[in-house]
Design a protein around this motif. Structure first.
Motif, mmCIF file in Angstrom:
data_model
loop_
_atom_site.group_PDB
_atom_site.id
_atom_site.type_symbol
_atom_site.label_atom_id
_atom_site.label_comp_id
_atom_site.label_asym_id
_atom_site.label_seq_id
_atom_site.Cartn_x
_atom_site.Cartn_y
_atom_site.Cartn_z
ATOM 1 N N ASP A 11 0.843 -1.215 0.000
ATOM 2 C CA ASP A 11 0.000 0.000 0.000
ATOM 3 C C ASP A 11 0.873 1.258 0.000
ATOM 4 O O ASP A 11 0.863 1.998 0.997
ATOM 5 C CB ASP A 11 -0.916 -0.035 1.232
ATOM 6 N N PRO A 12 1.605 1.543 -1.079
ATOM 7 C CA PRO A 12 1.680 0.838 -2.363
ATOM 8 C C PRO A 12 2.942 -0.022 -2.440
ATOM 9 O O PRO A 12 3.799 0.030 -1.556
ATOM 10 C CB PRO A 12 1.799 1.998 -3.352
ATOM 11 N N ILE A 13 3.053 -0.765 -3.563
ATOM 12 C CA ILE A 13 4.287 -1.509 -3.838
ATOM 13 C C ILE A 13 5.436 -0.508 -4.010
ATOM 14 O O ILE A 13 5.244 0.577 -4.575
ATOM 15 C CB ILE A 13 4.128 -2.418 -5.083
ATOM 16 N N THR A 14 6.613 -0.862 -3.503
ATOM 17 C CA THR A 14 7.796 0.012 -3.587
ATOM 18 C C THR A 14 8.930 -0.719 -4.311
ATOM 19 O O THR A 14 8.832 -1.929 -4.577
ATOM 20 C CB THR A 14 8.314 0.386 -2.186
ATOM 21 N N LEU A 15 10.023 -0.004 -4.553
ATOM 22 C CA LEU A 15 11.204 -0.639 -5.155
ATOM 23 C C LEU A 15 11.781 -1.696 -4.213
ATOM 24 O O LEU A 15 12.372 -2.676 -4.657
ATOM 25 C CB LEU A 15 12.255 0.417 -5.495
ATOM 26 N N GLY A 16 11.599 -1.495 -2.916
ATOM 27 C CA GLY A 16 12.062 -2.487 -1.943
ATOM 28 C C GLY A 16 11.298 -3.803 -2.084
ATOM 29 O O GLY A 16 11.891 -4.890 -2.040
ATOM 30 N N HIS A 17 9.980 -3.718 -2.284
ATOM 31 C CA HIS A 17 9.184 -4.939 -2.510
ATOM 32 C C HIS A 17 9.654 -5.660 -3.775
ATOM 33 O O HIS A 17 9.805 -6.877 -3.790
ATOM 34 C CB HIS A 17 7.700 -4.586 -2.695
ATOM 35 N N LEU A 18 9.872 -4.883 -4.841
ATOM 36 C CA LEU A 18 10.289 -5.494 -6.118
ATOM 37 C C LEU A 18 11.599 -6.252 -5.945
ATOM 38 O O LEU A 18 11.773 -7.337 -6.502
ATOM 39 C CB LEU A 18 10.468 -4.422 -7.197
ATOM 40 N N ASP A 19 12.518 -5.673 -5.171
ATOM 41 C CA ASP A 19 13.804 -6.322 -4.913
ATOM 42 C C ASP A 19 13.587 -7.689 -4.252
ATOM 43 O O ASP A 19 14.216 -8.686 -4.637
ATOM 44 C CB ASP A 19 14.647 -5.392 -4.024
ATOM 45 N N ILE A 20 12.674 -7.746 -3.289
ATOM 46 C CA ILE A 20 12.435 -9.011 -2.578
ATOM 47 C C ILE A 20 11.750 -10.040 -3.486
ATOM 48 O O ILE A 20 12.109 -11.223 -3.486
ATOM 49 C CB ILE A 20 11.586 -8.765 -1.300
ATOM 50 N N VAL A 21 10.793 -9.594 -4.296
ATOM 51 C CA VAL A 21 10.104 -10.538 -5.191
ATOM 52 C C VAL A 21 11.099 -11.107 -6.213
ATOM 53 O O VAL A 21 11.080 -12.300 -6.529
ATOM 54 C CB VAL A 21 8.906 -9.867 -5.902
ATOM 55 N N ARG A 22 11.991 -10.256 -6.701
ATOM 56 C CA ARG A 22 13.028 -10.708 -7.641
ATOM 57 C C ARG A 22 13.898 -11.784 -6.982
ATOM 58 O O ARG A 22 14.206 -12.815 -7.566
ATOM 59 C CB ARG A 22 13.900 -9.515 -8.034
ATOM 60 N N ARG A 23 14.287 -11.548 -5.741
ATOM 61 C CA ARG A 23 15.131 -12.531 -5.032
ATOM 62 C C ARG A 23 14.359 -13.831 -4.802
ATOM 63 O O ARG A 23 14.905 -14.927 -4.924
ATOM 64 C CB ARG A 23 15.617 -11.954 -3.701
ATOM 65 N N GLN A 123 20.534 -3.036 0.473
ATOM 66 C CA GLN A 123 20.758 -1.894 1.378
ATOM 67 C C GLN A 123 20.277 -0.569 0.787
ATOM 68 O O GLN A 123 19.940 0.347 1.511
ATOM 69 C CB GLN A 123 22.247 -1.780 1.714
ATOM 70 N N ARG A 124 20.241 -0.511 -0.559
ATOM 71 C CA ARG A 124 19.786 0.737 -1.213
ATOM 72 C C ARG A 124 18.348 1.083 -0.831
ATOM 73 O O ARG A 124 17.926 2.225 -0.943
ATOM 74 C CB ARG A 124 19.843 0.581 -2.736
ATOM 75 N N TYR A 125 17.583 0.049 -0.410
ATOM 76 C CA TYR A 125 16.169 0.285 -0.096
ATOM 77 C C TYR A 125 15.873 0.145 1.399
ATOM 78 O O TYR A 125 14.720 0.008 1.788
ATOM 79 C CB TYR A 125 15.288 -0.685 -0.891
ATOM 80 N N ALA A 126 16.925 0.188 2.219
ATOM 81 C CA ALA A 126 16.736 -0.048 3.656
ATOM 82 C C ALA A 126 15.834 1.006 4.302
ATOM 83 O O ALA A 126 15.232 0.768 5.346
ATOM 84 C CB ALA A 126 18.090 -0.095 4.357
ATOM 85 N N HIS A 127 15.732 2.165 3.669
ATOM 86 C CA HIS A 127 14.913 3.251 4.227
ATOM 87 C C HIS A 127 13.541 3.351 3.554
ATOM 88 O O HIS A 127 12.749 4.230 3.881
ATOM 89 C CB HIS A 127 15.644 4.588 4.038
ATOM 90 N N VAL A 128 13.281 2.455 2.622
ATOM 91 C CA VAL A 128 12.043 2.579 1.832
ATOM 92 C C VAL A 128 10.923 1.746 2.456
ATOM 93 O O VAL A 128 11.025 0.522 2.551
ATOM 94 C CB VAL A 128 12.284 2.144 0.365
ATOM 95 N N ALA A 129 9.883 2.430 2.899
ATOM 96 C CA ALA A 129 8.710 1.776 3.483
ATOM 97 C C ALA A 129 7.470 2.441 2.898
ATOM 98 O O ALA A 129 7.455 3.665 2.694
ATOM 99 C CB ALA A 129 8.718 1.935 5.002
#
Ligand code: PNS
Length: 161
Positions: A11-23, A123-129
Motif C-alpha cells: 500500500d503501495p508496492i515500492t522498489l524495496g518490494h520489487l527487490d524481494i520478489v526478484r530474489r 541496502q539501497r532500499y533499507a529506508h524505503v517503506a
C-alpha cells in the motif's frame, strides 16, 4: 515445481518490494504475490488498486514477468494452502523488521506448519517503506524514485480524493 508466496499490504508496492520478489523468484520456480490486509494498518489504496499496481510493476520486469499477483481474501496460511505454496518469503530491512515479522512467522507455522524464509533486502532500499512513501506524498514531497513507474501518480490521485 516449488511455489512461494510473497505476502504484504503493498500500500503501495515500492522498489524495496520489487527487490524481494526478484530474489524470491531466483529461489523458487513459482512465486505468487499475495496482497493482504494487515489488521494493524488502515490502507490508503483499495485491494484492487494495490493488486493492479503490483501486477503492472512485476510484468514490466523480465525477471518477475511470470509472477502472479492475487488478493489474499482471509488468512495467509489458507491462501498459501490454496496455491500450494511451501513457504512465505519476507524481506528484512533490519532488526526492527525481524522483531515484527518473527511472531507472524511463528504463528503461521503454528497454524499449518507454513514456513517463512527471511531475505535481507538490498541496502539501497533499507529506508524505503510504504508508510514513509505515503507520508512524503501526503505532504507533496517527491516519491517517484522510491516506487515503480505509475505508482506515484496513483498515490497522488488517491490522496486527492
Ligand atoms: O506488508 P505487511 O503489512 O508487513 O504484511 C503483513 C501481512 C499483510 C502479510 C499480514 O498482516 C497478513 O498475513 N495478513 C493476512 C491475514 C493473516 O493471515 N493474519 C495472521 C498473520 S499471523
Amino acid at each position: 515445481m516449488t511455489t512461494a508466496v510473497c505476502p504484504g499490504s503493498f500500500d503501495p508496492i515500492t522498489l524495496g518490494h520489487l527487490d524481494i520478489v526478484r530474489r524470491a523468484r531466483r529461489m523458487f520456480d513459482d512465486v505468487v504475490v499475495g496482497v493482504a490486509r494487515n489488521a494493524s494498518k488502515s490502507a490508503l489504496l483499495s485491494p484492487a488498486e494495490r493488486v493492479g499496481l503490483a501486477r503492472a510493476a512485476l510484468e514490466a520486469d523480465p525477471e518477475t514477468a511470470d509472477v502472479r499477483v492475487e488478493e489474499v481474501p482471509g488468512l495467509l496460511v489458507e491462501f498459501c494452502r490454496d496455491v500450494g505454496a511451501v513457504a512465505v518469503v519476507k524481506g528484512l530491512r533490519g532488526g526492527a523488521d525481524f522483531d515484527s515479522e518473527l511472531p507472524m512467522a511463528l504463528m503461521n507455522r503454528h497454524l499449518t506448519g507454513l514456513e517463512t524464509v527471511f531475505v535481507p533486502g538490498d541496502q539501497r532500499y533499507a529506508h524505503v517503506a510504504s508508510s514513509l512513501v505515503k507520508d512524503i506524498a501526503r505532504h507533496g514531497g517527491p516519491v517517484d524514485d522510491l516506487v515503480p513507474p505509475g505508482v506515484a501518480d496513483a498515490l497522488r490521485a488517491a490522496l486527492a480524493r
